[in-house]
Design a protein around this motif. Structure first.
Motif, PDB file in Angstrom:
ATOM      1  N   ALA A 116     -12.033 -21.053   6.388  1.00 23.25           N
ATOM      2  CA  ALA A 116     -10.826 -20.443   5.832  1.00 23.25           C
ATOM      3  C   ALA A 116      -9.546 -21.069   6.379  1.00 23.25           C
ATOM      4  O   ALA A 116      -8.464 -20.544   6.177  1.00 23.25           O
ATOM      5  N   HIS A 117      -9.667 -22.208   7.059  1.00 25.12           N
ATOM      6  CA  HIS A 117      -8.514 -22.859   7.673  1.00 25.12           C
ATOM      7  C   HIS A 117      -7.896 -23.849   6.681  1.00 25.12           C
ATOM      8  O   HIS A 117      -8.391 -24.962   6.518  1.00 25.12           O
ATOM      9  N   THR A 118      -6.818 -23.447   6.037  1.00 18.63           N
ATOM     10  CA  THR A 118      -6.210 -24.283   4.997  1.00 18.63           C
ATOM     11  C   THR A 118      -5.045 -25.124   5.515  1.00 18.63           C
ATOM     12  O   THR A 118      -4.419 -25.831   4.721  1.00 18.63           O
ATOM     13  N   VAL A 119      -4.738 -25.046   6.797  1.00 19.17           N
ATOM     14  CA  VAL A 119      -3.582 -25.785   7.321  1.00 19.17           C
ATOM     15  C   VAL A 119      -3.699 -27.276   7.016  1.00 19.17           C
ATOM     16  O   VAL A 119      -2.752 -27.924   6.588  1.00 19.17           O
ATOM     17  N   VAL A 173     -12.508 -27.545   9.289  1.00 20.57           N
ATOM     18  CA  VAL A 173     -12.041 -27.326  10.655  1.00 20.57           C
ATOM     19  C   VAL A 173     -13.126 -26.660  11.498  1.00 20.57           C
ATOM     20  O   VAL A 173     -13.337 -27.010  12.656  1.00 20.57           O
ATOM     21  N   VAL A 174     -13.829 -25.694  10.913  1.00 18.89           N
ATOM     22  CA  VAL A 174     -14.866 -24.968  11.643  1.00 18.89           C
ATOM     23  C   VAL A 174     -16.039 -25.896  11.938  1.00 18.89           C
ATOM     24  O   VAL A 174     -16.582 -26.534  11.032  1.00 18.89           O
ATOM     25  N   THR A 175     -16.428 -25.976  13.219  1.00 20.29           N
ATOM     26  CA  THR A 175     -17.481 -26.922  13.620  1.00 20.29           C
ATOM     27  C   THR A 175     -18.682 -26.257  14.281  1.00 20.29           C
ATOM     28  O   THR A 175     -19.610 -26.953  14.677  1.00 20.29           O
ATOM     29  N   GLN A 176     -18.679 -24.922  14.392  1.00 20.16           N
ATOM     30  CA  GLN A 176     -19.815 -24.257  15.019  1.00 20.16           C
ATOM     31  C   GLN A 176     -21.106 -24.635  14.310  1.00 20.16           C
ATOM     32  O   GLN A 176     -21.195 -24.632  13.085  1.00 20.16           O
ATOM     33  N   ARG A 177     -22.125 -24.969  15.122  1.00 19.98           N
ATOM     34  CA  ARG A 177     -23.442 -25.364  14.614  1.00 19.98           C
ATOM     35  C   ARG A 177     -23.344 -26.532  13.627  1.00 19.98           C
ATOM     36  O   ARG A 177     -24.137 -26.651  12.694  1.00 19.98           O
ATOM     37  N   ASP A 178     -22.323 -27.377  13.825  1.00 17.71           N
ATOM     38  CA  ASP A 178     -22.105 -28.547  12.972  1.00 17.71           C
ATOM     39  C   ASP A 178     -21.924 -28.170  11.507  1.00 17.71           C
ATOM     40  O   ASP A 178     -22.335 -28.906  10.589  1.00 17.71           O
ATOM     41  N   ALA A 179     -21.258 -27.031  11.272  1.00 16.88           N
ATOM     42  CA  ALA A 179     -21.047 -26.562   9.898  1.00 16.88           C
ATOM     43  C   ALA A 179     -20.289 -27.585   9.066  1.00 16.88           C
ATOM     44  O   ALA A 179     -20.561 -27.757   7.866  1.00 16.88           O
ATOM     45  N   HIS A 180     -19.337 -28.291   9.691  1.00 13.66           N
ATOM     46  CA  HIS A 180     -18.546 -29.264   8.927  1.00 13.66           C
ATOM     47  C   HIS A 180     -19.417 -30.410   8.422  1.00 13.66           C
ATOM     48  O   HIS A 180     -19.211 -30.901   7.305  1.00 13.66           O
ATOM     49  N   VAL A 204     -13.586 -37.664  -0.267  1.00 12.75           N
ATOM     50  CA  VAL A 204     -12.866 -37.849   0.992  1.00 12.75           C
ATOM     51  C   VAL A 204     -12.970 -36.568   1.811  1.00 12.75           C
ATOM     52  O   VAL A 204     -12.704 -35.478   1.303  1.00 12.75           O
ATOM     53  N   ALA A 205     -13.371 -36.688   3.066  1.00 12.62           N
ATOM     54  CA  ALA A 205     -13.457 -35.541   3.967  1.00 12.62           C
ATOM     55  C   ALA A 205     -12.465 -35.718   5.102  1.00 12.62           C
ATOM     56  O   ALA A 205     -12.195 -36.842   5.538  1.00 12.62           O
ATOM     57  N   GLY A 206     -11.932 -34.597   5.591  1.00 18.40           N
ATOM     58  CA  GLY A 206     -10.977 -34.685   6.683  1.00 18.40           C
ATOM     59  C   GLY A 206     -11.046 -33.482   7.605  1.00 18.40           C
ATOM     60  O   GLY A 206     -11.429 -32.390   7.192  1.00 18.40           O
ATOM     61  N   GLY A 207     -10.684 -33.698   8.860  1.00 18.66           N
ATOM     62  CA  GLY A 207     -10.667 -32.626   9.835  1.00 18.66           C
ATOM     63  C   GLY A 207     -10.598 -33.196  11.235  1.00 18.66           C
ATOM     64  O   GLY A 207     -10.919 -34.365  11.452  1.00 18.66           O
ATOM     65  N   PRO A 208     -10.173 -32.394  12.209  1.00 18.03           N
ATOM     66  CA  PRO A 208      -9.946 -32.899  13.570  1.00 18.03           C
ATOM     67  C   PRO A 208     -11.205 -33.269  14.332  1.00 18.03           C
ATOM     68  O   PRO A 208     -11.137 -34.000  15.320  1.00 18.03           O
ATOM     69  N   GLY A 225      -9.368 -38.341  10.237  1.00 20.38           N
ATOM     70  CA  GLY A 225      -9.380 -37.481  11.404  1.00 20.38           C
ATOM     71  C   GLY A 225      -8.031 -36.843  11.678  1.00 20.38           C
ATOM     72  O   GLY A 225      -7.155 -36.791  10.817  1.00 20.38           O
ATOM     73  N   ARG A 226      -7.861 -36.367  12.897  1.00 23.73           N
ATOM     74  CA  ARG A 226      -6.634 -35.677  13.283  1.00 23.73           C
ATOM     75  C   ARG A 226      -5.443 -36.633  13.179  1.00 23.73           C
ATOM     76  O   ARG A 226      -5.565 -37.840  13.377  1.00 23.73           O
ATOM     77  N   GLY A 227      -4.286 -36.067  12.864  1.00 19.94           N
ATOM     78  CA  GLY A 227      -3.066 -36.851  12.788  1.00 19.94           C
ATOM     79  C   GLY A 227      -2.854 -37.581  11.475  1.00 19.94           C
ATOM     80  O   GLY A 227      -1.858 -38.290  11.308  1.00 19.94           O
TER      81      GLY A 227
END
Length: 249
Positions: A116-119, A173-180, A204-208, A225-227
């Protein structure tokens, strides 16, 4: 230290001093502090100094440890994904799309799964953008649909079909249990099943927490990635869609 071999810098050049933080599932007491120092020693910090310890809820303690490592870094052995396309201005992006595609470039973006992280996706797609850069909605020759958060893979595939998407951008953004990682693999498999290879949108995939070198493993065309800024993404889309894929009108 000569050549391309380096060590961490703390108080003096090449002294190997580093600072690490971690949480252990133990209440804060002397035994917990001893456990933190034992872990730091096994991580290669010698000597290790405990500089901060604080109770984090019931039965957890957060630690900060400072110490010296003997490990060396060979800069010549570092492998990263370098940008292999020119960084364009918004004006150049619009001009390239008009000249080479002769229609608007369609982009669909979303956060998939339970994320749910849309930032991140908003920073790339929304007009307001990030860090002084306008998002992709600002580009006149780009048609952008932002589906928001917690979008299912099936919904994303259908939206891409309806919009005749040239590119699909997914933020995780959510990475618990490698969800991303699981979500992106599921997404890429679904698009390959739903679209013929010649008509499949650019994925295209993106996230920190993504490793930009994992694109092939995850089944996508690019990872950011980030930035990452909207300008970098827009420039990549133009490069990939008008040069590599030779998209026709």
């Amino acid at each position: 230290m000569s050549g391309q071999i380096v060590r961490p810098y703390g108080d003096m050049t090449g002294d190997g001093m580093v600072q690490v933080s971690f949480t252990l599932p133990v209440p804060h007491d002397k035994r917990a502090e001893g456990a933190a120092l034992q872990l730091a020693g096994k991580m290669g910090l010698d000597p290790a100094m405990l500089v901060h310890a604080r109770q984090m809820g019931d039965g957890y303690t957060f630690f900060v440890v400072y110490g010296r490592v003997s490990h060396l870094v060979d800069l010549d052995a570092v492998r990263v994904l370098e940008r292999d396309y020119p960084l364009l201005t918004a004006k150049d992006v619009n001009a390239a799309v008009r000249r080479r595609m002769r229609r608007k470039l369609s982009v669909v973006g979303a956060c998939i799964g339970t994320d749910a992280h849309t930032v991140g996706i908003d920073a790339i797609l929304n007009v307001k953008g990030i860090a002084g850069e306008k998002g992709l909605e600002y580009y006149r020759e780009l048609k952008v649909l932002n589906l928001g958060a917690q979008v299912t893979v099936a919904e994303l595939v259908e939206a891409a079909r309806v919009e005749k998407a040239d590119a699909v951008l997914v933020s995780q953004v959510v990475t618990q249990r490698d969800a991303h990682l699981h979500n992106v693999r599921e997404m890429s498999a679904a698009f390959r099943e739903a679209f013929p290879a010649a008509r499949r949108p650019l994925l295209v995939a993106g996230g920190p927490r993504f490793d930009e070198m994992m694109a092939a493993d995850l089944g996508v065309d690019r990872i950011f990635g980030r930035g990452t800024t909207p300008r970098e993404v827009a420039s990549y889309l133009v490069h990939a869609l008008t040069n590599q894929k030779a998209v026709a009108a």
